[in-house]
Motif scaffolding. Structure first.
Motif, mmCIF file in Angstrom:
data_model
loop_
_atom_site.group_PDB
_atom_site.id
_atom_site.type_symbol
_atom_site.label_atom_id
_atom_site.label_comp_id
_atom_site.label_asym_id
_atom_site.label_seq_id
_atom_site.Cartn_x
_atom_site.Cartn_y
_atom_site.Cartn_z
ATOM 1 N N ILE A 90 -20.756 -36.956 63.927
ATOM 2 C CA ILE A 90 -20.576 -36.290 65.224
ATOM 3 C C ILE A 90 -21.277 -37.078 66.321
ATOM 4 O O ILE A 90 -20.723 -37.280 67.416
ATOM 5 N N VAL A 99 -17.841 -28.674 70.731
ATOM 6 C CA VAL A 99 -17.261 -29.378 69.587
ATOM 7 C C VAL A 99 -16.132 -28.538 68.984
ATOM 8 O O VAL A 99 -16.281 -27.336 68.778
ATOM 9 N N ILE A 101 -13.788 -28.281 65.613
ATOM 10 C CA ILE A 101 -13.681 -28.721 64.224
ATOM 11 C C ILE A 101 -12.549 -27.946 63.544
ATOM 12 O O ILE A 101 -12.340 -26.762 63.809
ATOM 13 N N ASP A 205 -12.178 -32.598 67.608
ATOM 14 C CA ASP A 205 -13.093 -33.742 67.497
ATOM 15 C C ASP A 205 -13.204 -34.200 66.050
ATOM 16 O O ASP A 205 -13.374 -35.391 65.786
ATOM 17 N N LEU A 206 -13.122 -33.258 65.127
ATOM 18 C CA LEU A 206 -13.353 -33.568 63.718
ATOM 19 C C LEU A 206 -12.426 -32.717 62.856
ATOM 20 O O LEU A 206 -12.342 -31.499 63.034
#
Length: 278
Positions: A90, A99, A101, A205-206
């Motif tokens: 991250i 964030v 996810i 983002d992830l």
């Protein structure tokens, strides 16, 4: 053989709707799952299910077949390296707040809560307002357990450190453990088919998508990987299972290594990429 013809019939349905490939040598894996389907349909045998499906297959019966065909085997902190390297990954993206996810094949939720406990322990600031966590799976039954956050004694003992169990779980019944609502309420649970679903662009983002591609043929694997790339923000990262890779694919990812964890990053100058039909 008639039996192989029958299993191929079911395998073709599964492949059409999920991209999951059951080669002939794996038909034995279907046997137990099809027996569960027969029980669900109040039929005596797999042969009766086969005969019934040839005439008429109800949507709920098809969905039970697809659910039964997926492998929901999992545990807390499975293949520990992505969780050990979660914060460096991250940090490498330069994300300090808001964030997003996605656990894209969350099964019964152990991966979801392993991620959240890691963040809570190491970077609680990332869980501030604006944090978004989506957890999805093709299996409604697995997703229901994930959303409840309730696990058996056996499930709780698989991979979960005792100090985290004591800190984040309560025991509503002797043989059950329930994770804190502080964590369950942070997750947006959705039923989603990675093979046929419509993906949002530049959202996450992830993305964790582990131990899914190993069940796909090359072309279907490539299609899913490209759609996951669309869903990532520029600079976002995809984490696959420890035995999965993108070798041989013209996929548009940059490969990075964090200790023993491989990460595939969408270039920062990339947009959503090519449009892939759903």
């Amino acid at each position: 053989m008639m039996e192989n013809k029958m299993y191929k019939f079911f395998a073709d349905i599964i492949f059409k709707h999920t991209g999951i490939h059951y080669p002939e040598q794996n038909y034995y894996q279907l046997k137990g799952r099809l027996k569960n389907l027969a029980t669900y349909m109040n039929l005596e045998s797999i042969e009766e299910v086969y005969q019934k499906f040839q005439k008429c297959m109800l949507p709920e019966e098809r969905d039970f077949l697809l659910d039964a065909a997926t492998n929901n085997e999992t545990s807390f902190f499975r293949d520990k390296h992505p969780f050990e390297q979660l914060i460096p990954i991250i940090d490498s993206m330069g994300v300090t707040k808001n964030v997003n996810i996605w656990s894209a094949a969350c099964s019964k939720g152990q991966e979801v809560y392993s991620i959240l406990m890691t963040l809570k322990e190491k970077r609680p600031d990332l869980l501030s307002p604006g944090f978004y966590f989506r957890a999805s799976d093709i299996s409604p039954r697995a997703l229901e357990q994930a959303q409840s956050g309730v696990y058996s004694q056996l499930e709780i003992q698989r991979g979960l450190p005792i100090q985290l169990m004591a800190k984040y779980f309560t025991q509503p019944e002797k043989s059950q453990w329930k994770i804190s609502e502080e964590l369950t309420k942070k997750v947006d649970f959705k039923c989603f088919n990675l093979f046929t679903g419509i993906y949002e662009r530049n959202k996450f983002d992830l993305i964790f998508c582990r131990n899914v591609l190993i069940y796909q043929k090359f072309e279907e694997k490539k299609k899913i990987v490209q759609k996951l790339r669309q869903a990532l923000k520029p600079g976002g990262c995809l984490i696959l299972g420890s035995s999965e890779s993108l070798i041989g694919m013209d996929d548009g990812y940059e490969s990075h290594r964090f200790d023993r964890c491989s990460v595939f990053k969408k270039p920062k100058d990339a947009s959503g990429g090519l449009s892939i039909a759903s």
